[in-house]
Design a protein around this motif. Sequence first.
Motif, PDB file in Angstrom:
ATOM      1  N   ASP A  83      59.858  38.389  12.726  1.00 36.49           N
ATOM      2  CA  ASP A  83      60.408  37.811  13.953  1.00 36.49           C
ATOM      3  C   ASP A  83      60.500  36.292  13.868  1.00 36.49           C
ATOM      4  O   ASP A  83      61.112  35.656  14.722  1.00 36.49           O
ATOM      5  N   PHE A  84      59.832  35.710  12.888  1.00 32.94           N
ATOM      6  CA  PHE A  84      59.781  34.266  12.714  1.00 32.94           C
ATOM      7  C   PHE A  84      60.034  33.949  11.242  1.00 32.94           C
ATOM      8  O   PHE A  84      59.886  34.801  10.380  1.00 32.94           O
ATOM      9  N   TYR A  85      60.360  32.666  10.998  1.00 30.86           N
ATOM     10  CA  TYR A  85      60.373  32.174   9.629  1.00 30.86           C
ATOM     11  C   TYR A  85      59.641  30.836   9.565  1.00 30.86           C
ATOM     12  O   TYR A  85      59.633  30.069  10.530  1.00 30.86           O
ATOM     13  N   LYS A  86      59.019  30.578   8.435  1.00 31.78           N
ATOM     14  CA  LYS A  86      58.287  29.329   8.234  1.00 31.78           C
ATOM     15  C   LYS A  86      58.933  28.560   7.086  1.00 31.78           C
ATOM     16  O   LYS A  86      59.157  29.111   6.008  1.00 31.78           O
ATOM     17  N   ILE A  87      59.234  27.312   7.335  1.00 35.60           N
ATOM     18  CA  ILE A  87      59.711  26.409   6.292  1.00 35.60           C
ATOM     19  C   ILE A  87      58.526  25.547   5.882  1.00 35.60           C
ATOM     20  O   ILE A  87      58.011  24.764   6.684  1.00 35.60           O
ATOM     21  N   GLY A  88      58.076  25.714   4.668  1.00 39.25           N
ATOM     22  CA  GLY A  88      56.922  24.969   4.182  1.00 39.25           C
ATOM     23  C   GLY A  88      57.254  23.512   3.938  1.00 39.25           C
ATOM     24  O   GLY A  88      58.424  23.120   3.823  1.00 39.25           O
ATOM     25  N   SER A  89      56.213  22.708   3.826  1.00 35.48           N
ATOM     26  CA  SER A  89      56.399  21.263   3.649  1.00 35.48           C
ATOM     27  C   SER A  89      57.273  20.930   2.445  1.00 35.48           C
ATOM     28  O   SER A  89      58.065  19.984   2.480  1.00 35.48           O
ATOM     29  N   GLY A  90      57.130  21.706   1.386  1.00 36.29           N
ATOM     30  CA  GLY A  90      57.872  21.404   0.167  1.00 36.29           C
ATOM     31  C   GLY A  90      59.365  21.580   0.287  1.00 36.29           C
ATOM     32  O   GLY A  90      60.130  21.096  -0.561  1.00 36.29           O
ATOM     33  N   ASP A  91      59.819  22.277   1.340  1.00 36.69           N
ATOM     34  CA  ASP A  91      61.243  22.546   1.505  1.00 36.69           C
ATOM     35  C   ASP A  91      61.890  21.719   2.616  1.00 36.69           C
ATOM     36  O   ASP A  91      63.055  21.945   2.953  1.00 36.69           O
ATOM     37  N   ILE A  92      61.174  20.751   3.168  1.00 36.00           N
ATOM     38  CA  ILE A  92      61.684  20.032   4.332  1.00 36.00           C
ATOM     39  C   ILE A  92      62.911  19.181   3.996  1.00 36.00           C
ATOM     40  O   ILE A  92      63.682  18.822   4.885  1.00 36.00           O
ATOM     41  N   THR A  93      63.127  18.885   2.713  1.00 39.28           N
ATOM     42  CA  THR A  93      64.319  18.113   2.336  1.00 39.28           C
ATOM     43  C   THR A  93      65.421  18.991   1.736  1.00 39.28           C
ATOM     44  O   THR A  93      66.463  18.470   1.327  1.00 39.28           O
ATOM     45  N   TRP A  94      65.202  20.293   1.690  1.00 37.84           N
ATOM     46  CA  TRP A  94      66.210  21.220   1.149  1.00 37.84           C
ATOM     47  C   TRP A  94      67.084  21.683   2.307  1.00 37.84           C
ATOM     48  O   TRP A  94      66.896  22.749   2.879  1.00 37.84           O
ATOM     49  N   ILE A  95      68.052  20.863   2.658  1.00 36.76           N
ATOM     50  CA  ILE A  95      68.822  21.058   3.880  1.00 36.76           C
ATOM     51  C   ILE A  95      69.692  22.322   3.821  1.00 36.76           C
ATOM     52  O   ILE A  95      69.823  23.043   4.824  1.00 36.76           O
ATOM     53  N   ASP A  96      70.286  22.619   2.686  1.00 38.88           N
ATOM     54  CA  ASP A  96      71.092  23.841   2.584  1.00 38.88           C
ATOM     55  C   ASP A  96      70.238  25.073   2.900  1.00 38.88           C
ATOM     56  O   ASP A  96      70.687  25.996   3.583  1.00 38.88           O
ATOM     57  N   PHE A  97      69.027  25.094   2.404  1.00 38.56           N
ATOM     58  CA  PHE A  97      68.103  26.200   2.642  1.00 38.56           C
ATOM     59  C   PHE A  97      67.713  26.267   4.114  1.00 38.56           C
ATOM     60  O   PHE A  97      67.691  27.337   4.725  1.00 38.56           O
ATOM     61  N   ILE A  98      67.418  25.105   4.696  1.00 43.09           N
ATOM     62  CA  ILE A  98      67.039  25.045   6.108  1.00 43.09           C
ATOM     63  C   ILE A  98      68.164  25.568   6.990  1.00 43.09           C
ATOM     64  O   ILE A  98      67.943  26.346   7.931  1.00 43.09           O
ATOM     65  N   GLU A  99      69.385  25.192   6.701  1.00 48.04           N
ATOM     66  CA  GLU A  99      70.521  25.656   7.502  1.00 48.04           C
ATOM     67  C   GLU A  99      70.761  27.153   7.293  1.00 48.04           C
ATOM     68  O   GLU A  99      71.124  27.872   8.238  1.00 48.04           O
ATOM     69  N   PHE A 100      70.530  27.640   6.091  1.00 48.22           N
ATOM     70  CA  PHE A 100      70.643  29.071   5.816  1.00 48.22           C
ATOM     71  C   PHE A 100      69.693  29.863   6.711  1.00 48.22           C
ATOM     72  O   PHE A 100      70.067  30.886   7.300  1.00 48.22           O
ATOM     73  N   ILE A 101      68.455  29.379   6.846  1.00 49.48           N
ATOM     74  CA  ILE A 101      67.470  30.055   7.689  1.00 49.48           C
ATOM     75  C   ILE A 101      67.839  29.910   9.166  1.00 49.48           C
ATOM     76  O   ILE A 101      67.734  30.856   9.951  1.00 49.48           O
ATOM     77  N   ALA A 102      68.256  28.713   9.560  1.00 45.66           N
ATOM     78  CA  ALA A 102      68.586  28.459  10.968  1.00 45.66           C
ATOM     79  C   ALA A 102      69.680  29.398  11.467  1.00 45.66           C
ATOM     80  O   ALA A 102      69.657  29.834  12.622  1.00 45.66           O
TER      81      ALA A 102
END
Length: 244
Positions: A106-125
């Motif tokens: 029901d949730f997803y967690k973006i770890g500290s190491g991925d905070i600058t991986w914007i393509d990945f962050i947008e994929f999850i969002a």
Amino acid sequence: NKFKGKYGPLLIAEIGGNHEGDFNYAKRLVKLAAETDVDIIKLQVYYPDTLVNQLIDPVRHKHFKKFILTKDQHIELAEICLKKDKKYLASVWDIDAYSWIDKYSDFYKIGSGDITWIDFIEFIAKKNKPILIATGASDMSDVDRAIQSILKFNNQICLMQCNTNYTAELENFNYIHLNVLKTLREMYPNMVLGLSDHTPQHATVLGAVALGASMIEKHFTNDVTRAGPDHAFSMNPQTWREMV
């Protein structure tokens, strides 16, 4: 409210690498967590070959290789969580894994190491599920860039203050910087705040809750004396109940 737990703050038991790559031990820890006052049980889904370049960093590649579980094992752990009436949460560090893990989380967690991986962050969002984002090893520009990237698609965000020192030394309490929560509240007045903690016991948790944190992530084990990178600063069932 997906960001509210049984006792107020939503409490996340992070199994992480504490299963040591042993599936039977992983099941034991998940079942122990399910019998404790946790709201969510969290695991990490990754594969060393897509996480770390073996040629550049063979030491870290070897480290992560010790802690991998298979797809079927991860699915069985997720099903145990749901059968025990606990929510399941994953930090998924491999895009391909989302194709089979999404139905359980029901949730997803973006770890500290991925905070600058914007393509990945947008994929999850774009999956439109609540997102927890840890701020360890980042500065405010990193945090804001990640937040703005998520907000283009999704406003269900918990921003988690995080210290990324995993040594379990008491000196780590000097570097928790809980007052960052006040700054984050000023910057993002309507955002859910939380704490992803790597200090022993629960003093840091009490401070964070007093400052408005409504999601708490603590590592979970059955034995803090075991060898392994995360056991020493983890909670066990007894100390977890004391925290609650």
